[in-house]
Each structure stands twice: as structure tokens, then as C-alpha cells.
Motif scaffolding. Sequence first.
Motif, PDB file in Angstrom:
ATOM      1  N   GLN A 159       0.833  -1.197   0.000  1.00  0.00           N
ATOM      2  CA  GLN A 159       0.000   0.000   0.000  1.00  0.00           C
ATOM      3  C   GLN A 159       0.870   1.251   0.000  1.00  0.00           C
ATOM      4  OE1 GLN A 159      -2.153  -1.175   3.593  1.00  0.00           O
ATOM      5  NE2 GLN A 159      -4.036  -1.221   2.381  1.00  0.00           N
ATOM      6  N   GLN A 160       0.276   2.359  -0.447  1.00  0.00           N
ATOM      7  CA  GLN A 160       0.965   3.653  -0.437  1.00  0.00           C
ATOM      8  C   GLN A 160       0.149   4.645   0.374  1.00  0.00           C
ATOM      9  OE1 GLN A 160       1.074   4.611  -4.626  1.00  0.00           O
ATOM     10  NE2 GLN A 160       3.253   4.128  -4.713  1.00  0.00           N
ATOM     11  N   VAL A 161       0.834   5.546   1.029  1.00  0.00           N
ATOM     12  CA  VAL A 161       0.184   6.674   1.687  1.00  0.00           C
ATOM     13  C   VAL A 161       0.632   7.919   0.935  1.00  0.00           C
ATOM     14  CG1 VAL A 161       0.001   8.028   3.802  1.00  0.00           C
ATOM     15  CG2 VAL A 161       0.093   5.541   3.936  1.00  0.00           C
ATOM     16  N   LYS A 162      -0.318   8.673   0.416  1.00  0.00           N
ATOM     17  CA  LYS A 162      -0.001   9.883  -0.356  1.00  0.00           C
ATOM     18  C   LYS A 162      -0.553  11.102   0.366  1.00  0.00           C
ATOM     19  CE  LYS A 162      -0.324  11.956  -4.952  1.00  0.00           C
ATOM     20  NZ  LYS A 162      -0.075  13.237  -4.455  1.00  0.00           N
ATOM     21  N   VAL A 163       0.332  12.047   0.662  1.00  0.00           N
ATOM     22  CA  VAL A 163      -0.062  13.309   1.286  1.00  0.00           C
ATOM     23  C   VAL A 163      -0.066  14.380   0.202  1.00  0.00           C
ATOM     24  CG1 VAL A 163       0.490  15.049   3.026  1.00  0.00           C
ATOM     25  CG2 VAL A 163       0.961  12.635   3.492  1.00  0.00           C
ATOM     26  N   SER A 164      -1.195  15.042   0.045  1.00  0.00           N
ATOM     27  CA  SER A 164      -1.316  16.160  -0.891  1.00  0.00           C
ATOM     28  C   SER A 164      -1.347  17.451  -0.087  1.00  0.00           C
ATOM     29  CB  SER A 164      -2.612  16.049  -1.701  1.00  0.00           C
ATOM     30  OG  SER A 164      -2.616  14.867  -2.466  1.00  0.00           O
ATOM     31  N   TRP A 165      -0.590  18.444  -0.552  1.00  0.00           N
ATOM     32  CA  TRP A 165      -0.528  19.743   0.119  1.00  0.00           C
ATOM     33  C   TRP A 165      -1.179  20.796  -0.763  1.00  0.00           C
ATOM     34  CZ3 TRP A 165       0.747  19.767   5.055  1.00  0.00           C
ATOM     35  CH2 TRP A 165       1.497  18.698   5.544  1.00  0.00           C
ATOM     36  N   LYS A 166      -1.879  21.700  -0.148  1.00  0.00           N
ATOM     37  CA  LYS A 166      -2.549  22.777  -0.868  1.00  0.00           C
ATOM     38  C   LYS A 166      -1.555  23.551  -1.735  1.00  0.00           C
ATOM     39  CE  LYS A 166      -5.681  24.765   1.530  1.00  0.00           C
ATOM     40  NZ  LYS A 166      -6.339  25.571   2.556  1.00  0.00           N
ATOM     41  N   THR A 168       1.041  22.535  -3.355  1.00  0.00           N
ATOM     42  CA  THR A 168       1.520  21.858  -4.561  1.00  0.00           C
ATOM     43  C   THR A 168       0.420  21.142  -5.332  1.00  0.00           C
ATOM     44  OG1 THR A 168       2.125  19.933  -3.234  1.00  0.00           O
ATOM     45  CG2 THR A 168       3.873  21.541  -3.709  1.00  0.00           C
ATOM     46  N   GLU A 169      -0.459  20.450  -4.655  1.00  0.00           N
ATOM     47  CA  GLU A 169      -1.514  19.694  -5.327  1.00  0.00           C
ATOM     48  C   GLU A 169      -2.882  20.381  -5.280  1.00  0.00           C
ATOM     49  OE1 GLU A 169       1.690  16.836  -4.285  1.00  0.00           O
ATOM     50  OE2 GLU A 169       0.497  18.078  -2.972  1.00  0.00           O
ATOM     51  N   GLY A 170      -2.973  21.499  -4.581  1.00  0.00           N
ATOM     52  CA  GLY A 170      -4.220  22.253  -4.556  1.00  0.00           C
ATOM     53  C   GLY A 170      -5.189  21.885  -3.452  1.00  0.00           C
ATOM     54  N   GLU A 171      -4.894  20.842  -2.673  1.00  0.00           N
ATOM     55  CA  GLU A 171      -5.752  20.476  -1.549  1.00  0.00           C
ATOM     56  C   GLU A 171      -4.937  19.761  -0.486  1.00  0.00           C
ATOM     57  OE1 GLU A 171      -8.794  17.543  -2.357  1.00  0.00           O
ATOM     58  OE2 GLU A 171      -7.483  16.424  -3.685  1.00  0.00           O
ATOM     59  N   ASP A 172      -5.419  19.848   0.747  1.00  0.00           N
ATOM     60  CA  ASP A 172      -4.810  19.135   1.860  1.00  0.00           C
ATOM     61  C   ASP A 172      -5.559  17.815   2.019  1.00  0.00           C
ATOM     62  OD1 ASP A 172      -3.089  21.243   2.424  1.00  0.00           O
ATOM     63  OD2 ASP A 172      -4.513  22.186   3.795  1.00  0.00           O
ATOM     64  N   LYS A 173      -4.827  16.714   1.825  1.00  0.00           N
ATOM     65  CA  LYS A 173      -5.496  15.421   1.857  1.00  0.00           C
ATOM     66  C   LYS A 173      -4.471  14.314   2.043  1.00  0.00           C
ATOM     67  CE  LYS A 173      -9.186  13.253  -0.733  1.00  0.00           C
ATOM     68  NZ  LYS A 173      -9.990  13.349  -1.946  1.00  0.00           N
ATOM     69  N   VAL A 174      -4.854  13.273   2.777  1.00  0.00           N
ATOM     70  CA  VAL A 174      -4.033  12.082   2.918  1.00  0.00           C
ATOM     71  C   VAL A 174      -4.885  10.899   2.473  1.00  0.00           C
ATOM     72  CG1 VAL A 174      -2.728  10.591   4.483  1.00  0.00           C
ATOM     73  CG2 VAL A 174      -2.793  13.057   4.896  1.00  0.00           C
ATOM     74  N   ILE A 175      -4.356  10.136   1.506  1.00  0.00           N
ATOM     75  CA  ILE A 175      -5.096   8.968   1.040  1.00  0.00           C
ATOM     76  C   ILE A 175      -4.242   7.717   1.147  1.00  0.00           C
ATOM     77  CG2 ILE A 175      -6.657  10.203  -0.509  1.00  0.00           C
ATOM     78  CD1 ILE A 175      -4.881   9.350  -2.844  1.00  0.00           C
ATOM     79  N   LEU A 176      -4.912   6.591   1.357  1.00  0.00           N
ATOM     80  CA  LEU A 176      -4.289   5.280   1.369  1.00  0.00           C
ATOM     81  C   LEU A 176      -4.650   4.611   0.053  1.00  0.00           C
ATOM     82  CD1 LEU A 176      -2.767   3.013   2.891  1.00  0.00           C
ATOM     83  CD2 LEU A 176      -4.997   2.297   3.785  1.00  0.00           C
ATOM     84  N   ILE A 177      -3.640   4.184  -0.698  1.00  0.00           N
ATOM     85  CA  ILE A 177      -3.848   3.569  -2.009  1.00  0.00           C
ATOM     86  C   ILE A 177      -3.509   2.086  -1.902  1.00  0.00           C
ATOM     87  CG2 ILE A 177      -3.165   3.571  -4.428  1.00  0.00           C
ATOM     88  CD1 ILE A 177      -2.281   6.528  -3.982  1.00  0.00           C
ATOM     89  N   SER A 178      -4.471   1.248  -2.293  1.00  0.00           N
ATOM     90  CA  SER A 178      -4.291  -0.202  -2.267  1.00  0.00           C
ATOM     91  C   SER A 178      -4.537  -0.763  -3.654  1.00  0.00           C
ATOM     92  CB  SER A 178      -5.272  -0.859  -1.297  1.00  0.00           C
ATOM     93  OG  SER A 178      -5.153  -0.330  -0.007  1.00  0.00           O
ATOM     94  N   GLU A 179      -3.776  -1.769  -4.021  1.00  0.00           N
ATOM     95  CA  GLU A 179      -4.007  -2.468  -5.285  1.00  0.00           C
ATOM     96  C   GLU A 179      -5.273  -3.292  -5.140  1.00  0.00           C
ATOM     97  OE1 GLU A 179      -2.310  -2.157  -8.144  1.00  0.00           O
ATOM     98  OE2 GLU A 179      -1.092  -0.635  -7.151  1.00  0.00           O
TER      99      GLU A 179
END
Length: 182
Positions: A159-166, A168-179
Motif C-alpha cells: 500500500q501507499q500513503v499519499k499526502v497532498s498539500w494545498k 503543490t496539489e491544490g488540496e490538503d489530503k491524505v489517502i491510502l492507495i491499495s491495489e
Amino acid sequence: MQKRTLLDGQKFQITIKRLCHQLIESHNDFSNTVLIGIQPRGSYFADRVKHELSEVLKKSVIQKGNLDITFFRDDFRRKDGLVSASSNTIDFIIEGKNVILIDDVLWTGRTIRAALDALLAYGRPAKVELLVLIDRRFSRHVPIEPDYIGLQVDTLDSQQVKVSWKETEGEDKVILISESNK
């Protein structure tokens, strides 16, 4: 591919505020404490922490720098092509100071180990603490644990944990990505 939101919107901001209040409890007015964001993603988090601390501690001067660990990593020669480093922006000496290393995700601990090595070029700190937004706690390669944690997540290596920052990516968000299992 499955995506699950772990933090976003108001929960994201509340988590940063909570971490800042924990730092204030431990470090009071930050007269002997500095913040060091680990390049590149920890720098965005460190900027947010400094901003929030400045809002609460109006009269305190909070020193913050950014640390590049590219050539201190144990895997930098394994990457294809040329490796490009970010710049260090630490314009103060950390000798005898309390240092708070800041990164967005703690996974194997190898980034933090590299940061500890790189940090010594700026002096010998009295104490080093680690602040992370996300702690992926079951995948350590080295014995490193955070002092301040936004959210602990139990994940698989796949799994991956992706942190998005306002910023750079335009929003504050943390998502867990699973195959997806097929």
C-alpha cells in the motif's frame, strides 16, 4: 486500485493544530528550539507548523530550516540517471538547540536516519525529536519512532500513503492507495 481518504479538510487542519499545541507544551516559547523540515515533502509540513505556532505564540521567534538528505541516503546511487538535490536553507547553528525534525510520512525510517547524518553538518543538537503527519508503524528498517504523530496507520508494504498539500496539489489530503484484488 482502491483509494481511501484518511485525512482531509477540517480534520487535516485540526491535526496540525493539535500537533502544534503538543509542541508548545514541550517547548514553551521555542527560544531554544528549531524546526527542520526534511526536503521535499517535510518542508511543506514544517511551513504549516511554523505558521500555526506563530499564530499562537505571537511574540516568539521560531526558527525553521529545510534539510536536503539526498546524498546521505543509503540508496541514492541505486536510482537510474542523475540524482538532483534540493538546497539546504538552514541559516542558523543548531549547536545545543532542541531540534524538531519534520516529515510528512514515516515508513521505513531510512529518511530520518539520513536526516540525522545530514543534520550534524550544522552542529550538535542538545536533543532531536521527530514530528510526522502519518506514521506507518509496522514497516521499520531502522529503530526510529516519532515523538509527535498526526495519525498512525497500519499498512501493508504493497500500500501507499499519499499526502497532498494545498501548496503543490491544490488540496490538503491524505489517502491510502491499495491495489485491487482480482
